[in-house]
Design a protein around this motif. Structure first.
Motif, PDB file in Angstrom:
ATOM      1  N   UNK A  82      29.973  46.256  38.468  1.00 32.83           N
ATOM      2  CA  UNK A  82      30.812  47.247  37.799  1.00 32.83           C
ATOM      3  C   UNK A  82      32.041  47.663  38.587  1.00 32.83           C
ATOM      4  N   UNK A  83      32.196  47.180  39.812  1.00 34.97           N
ATOM      5  CA  UNK A  83      33.341  47.564  40.635  1.00 34.97           C
ATOM      6  C   UNK A  83      34.634  47.031  40.053  1.00 34.97           C
ATOM      7  N   UNK A  84      35.659  47.875  40.087  1.00 36.40           N
ATOM      8  CA  UNK A  84      36.994  47.439  39.677  1.00 36.40           C
ATOM      9  C   UNK A  84      37.669  46.838  40.902  1.00 36.40           C
ATOM     10  N   UNK A  85      38.135  45.616  40.756  1.00 37.02           N
ATOM     11  CA  UNK A  85      38.774  44.920  41.877  1.00 37.02           C
ATOM     12  C   UNK A  85      40.232  44.658  41.530  1.00 37.02           C
ATOM     13  N   UNK A  86      41.017  44.408  42.553  1.00 36.99           N
ATOM     14  CA  UNK A  86      42.447  44.162  42.378  1.00 36.99           C
ATOM     15  C   UNK A  86      42.730  42.667  42.437  1.00 36.99           C
ATOM     16  N   UNK A  87      43.530  42.189  41.468  1.00 36.56           N
ATOM     17  CA  UNK A  87      43.942  40.778  41.423  1.00 36.56           C
ATOM     18  C   UNK A  87      45.453  40.704  41.409  1.00 36.56           C
ATOM     19  N   UNK A  94      51.512  34.261  31.828  1.00 39.11           N
ATOM     20  CA  UNK A  94      51.239  35.050  30.624  1.00 39.11           C
ATOM     21  C   UNK A  94      49.850  34.798  30.055  1.00 39.11           C
ATOM     22  N   UNK A  95      49.393  33.567  30.061  1.00 38.62           N
ATOM     23  CA  UNK A  95      48.072  33.253  29.517  1.00 38.62           C
ATOM     24  C   UNK A  95      46.983  33.938  30.345  1.00 38.62           C
ATOM     25  N   UNK A  96      47.170  33.944  31.644  1.00 44.98           N
ATOM     26  CA  UNK A  96      46.200  34.579  32.521  1.00 44.98           C
ATOM     27  C   UNK A  96      46.212  36.095  32.341  1.00 44.98           C
ATOM     28  N   UNK A  97      47.388  36.671  32.170  1.00 49.09           N
ATOM     29  CA  UNK A  97      47.496  38.109  31.933  1.00 49.09           C
ATOM     30  C   UNK A  97      46.801  38.493  30.630  1.00 49.09           C
ATOM     31  N   UNK A  98      46.955  37.668  29.602  1.00 50.42           N
ATOM     32  CA  UNK A  98      46.299  37.926  28.316  1.00 50.42           C
ATOM     33  C   UNK A  98      44.777  37.855  28.465  1.00 50.42           C
ATOM     34  N   UNK A  99      44.303  36.918  29.291  1.00 55.44           N
ATOM     35  CA  UNK A  99      42.869  36.783  29.537  1.00 55.44           C
ATOM     36  C   UNK A  99      42.321  38.027  30.244  1.00 55.44           C
ATOM     37  N   UNK A 100      43.094  38.553  31.189  1.00 57.34           N
ATOM     38  CA  UNK A 100      42.667  39.748  31.912  1.00 57.34           C
ATOM     39  C   UNK A 100      42.614  40.963  30.987  1.00 57.34           C
ATOM     40  N   UNK A 101      43.584  41.069  30.084  1.00 62.22           N
ATOM     41  CA  UNK A 101      43.583  42.170  29.115  1.00 62.22           C
ATOM     42  C   UNK A 101      42.354  42.080  28.218  1.00 62.22           C
ATOM     43  N   UNK A 102      41.978  40.858  27.840  1.00 60.78           N
ATOM     44  CA  UNK A 102      40.848  40.654  26.937  1.00 60.78           C
ATOM     45  C   UNK A 102      39.517  41.081  27.570  1.00 60.78           C
ATOM     46  N   UNK A 103      39.400  40.984  28.891  1.00 62.16           N
ATOM     47  CA  UNK A 103      38.145  41.362  29.554  1.00 62.16           C
ATOM     48  C   UNK A 103      38.181  42.795  30.084  1.00 62.16           C
ATOM     49  N   UNK A 104      39.198  43.553  29.704  1.00 62.21           N
ATOM     50  CA  UNK A 104      39.253  44.960  30.087  1.00 62.21           C
ATOM     51  C   UNK A 104      40.106  45.249  31.301  1.00 62.21           C
ATOM     52  N   UNK A 105      40.921  44.303  31.692  1.00 68.02           N
ATOM     53  CA  UNK A 105      41.801  44.504  32.842  1.00 68.02           C
ATOM     54  C   UNK A 105      42.951  45.443  32.520  1.00 68.02           C
ATOM     55  N   UNK A 107      46.795  46.935  34.099  1.00 65.57           N
ATOM     56  CA  UNK A 107      47.896  46.760  35.039  1.00 65.57           C
ATOM     57  C   UNK A 107      48.082  48.058  35.821  1.00 65.57           C
ATOM     58  N   UNK A 108      48.170  47.966  37.136  1.00 66.32           N
ATOM     59  CA  UNK A 108      48.427  49.122  37.998  1.00 66.32           C
ATOM     60  C   UNK A 108      49.882  49.026  38.451  1.00 66.32           C
ATOM     61  N   UNK A 109      50.790  49.797  37.828  1.00 65.20           N
ATOM     62  CA  UNK A 109      52.213  49.668  38.143  1.00 65.20           C
ATOM     63  C   UNK A 109      52.576  50.164  39.545  1.00 65.20           C
ATOM     64  N   UNK A 110      51.779  51.048  40.110  1.00 68.47           N
ATOM     65  CA  UNK A 110      52.066  51.568  41.450  1.00 68.47           C
ATOM     66  C   UNK A 110      51.826  50.480  42.506  1.00 68.47           C
ATOM     67  N   UNK A 111      50.657  49.846  42.449  1.00 66.75           N
ATOM     68  CA  UNK A 111      50.322  48.816  43.431  1.00 66.75           C
ATOM     69  C   UNK A 111      50.718  47.413  42.971  1.00 66.75           C
ATOM     70  N   UNK A 112      51.140  47.280  41.727  1.00 69.04           N
ATOM     71  CA  UNK A 112      51.549  45.999  41.154  1.00 69.04           C
ATOM     72  C   UNK A 112      50.440  44.946  41.241  1.00 69.04           C
ATOM     73  N   UNK A 113      49.251  45.363  40.788  1.00 69.46           N
ATOM     74  CA  UNK A 113      48.084  44.481  40.733  1.00 69.46           C
ATOM     75  C   UNK A 113      47.349  44.732  39.422  1.00 69.46           C
ATOM     76  N   UNK A 114      46.507  43.788  39.047  1.00 62.59           N
ATOM     77  CA  UNK A 114      45.638  43.959  37.894  1.00 62.59           C
ATOM     78  C   UNK A 114      44.298  44.476  38.381  1.00 62.59           C
ATOM     79  N   UNK A 115      43.755  45.476  37.707  1.00 65.84           N
ATOM     80  CA  UNK A 115      42.425  46.027  38.000  1.00 65.84           C
ATOM     81  C   UNK A 115      41.477  45.546  36.909  1.00 65.84           C
ATOM     82  N   UNK A 116      40.450  44.794  37.331  1.00 69.84           N
ATOM     83  CA  UNK A 116      39.475  44.249  36.375  1.00 69.84           C
ATOM     84  C   UNK A 116      38.065  44.436  36.933  1.00 69.84           C
ATOM     85  N   UNK A 117      37.059  44.506  36.047  1.00 70.23           N
ATOM     86  CA  UNK A 117      35.675  44.579  36.539  1.00 70.23           C
ATOM     87  C   UNK A 117      35.311  43.275  37.257  1.00 70.23           C
ATOM     88  N   UNK A 118      34.618  43.401  38.374  1.00 73.35           N
ATOM     89  CA  UNK A 118      34.260  42.229  39.170  1.00 73.35           C
ATOM     90  C   UNK A 118      33.436  41.231  38.370  1.00 73.35           C
TER      91      UNK A 118
END
Length: 133
Positions: A82-87, A94-105, A107-118
């Motif tokens: 359940x840990x949120x990790x940074x990618x 774009x395809x990878x970003x869409x995949x991350x959105x689909x699994x609940x990822x 975008x963290x605009x401050x750190x400029x990383x994607x936060x997704x469940x491990x």
């Protein structure tokens, strides 16, 4: 005199005295001068030899640290499911970003990383993109 000490050694009474009242002056590794006889006795189990001085009783103690058991230790996992990790994902991926959105990822605009469940990246090629925090 051989004494076995377990637990907190700083306040353990040994033979009527406390180790916390002693000053360790010398710490020797196996093979150094002053350890040869102990290396012969304990072999590869010897970790170190210490000389402790008790000013109250005016005595010097030679102590040894030895390995008494070696077992496999299951290394705990770095991340839980359940840990949120940074990618780190490039803007052009774009395809990878869409995949991350689909699994609940998210975008963290401050750190400029994607936060997704491990659990959503575990065992995939994205696991190599996890940032160490």
């Amino acid at each position: 005199m051989r004494v076995k000490v377990r637990g907190d050694r700083s306040s353990s009474p040994i033979g009527g005295f406390l180790l916390k009242n002693m000053k360790t002056q010398t710490h020797l590794k196996p093979g150094q001068k002053g350890t040869k006889r102990l290396v012969a006795e304990y072999g590869q189990s010897l970790v170190c030899v210490r000389y402790r001085y008790d000013k109250v009783r005016r005595v010097r103690l030679k102590t040894v640290e030895i390995i008494v058991e070696e077992k496999a230790w299951p290394f705990p996992p770095e991340h839980g499911d359940g840990d949120m990790i940074a990618l780190r994902v490039g803007y052009a991926e774009k395809a990878l970003r869409a995949k991350l959105k689909a699994v609940g990822g998210r975008w963290d605009p401050v750190e400029k990383v994607w936060r997704v469940p491990f659990c959503s990246v575990q065992g995939t090629e994205l696991e190599a993109r996890i940032l160490k925090e």
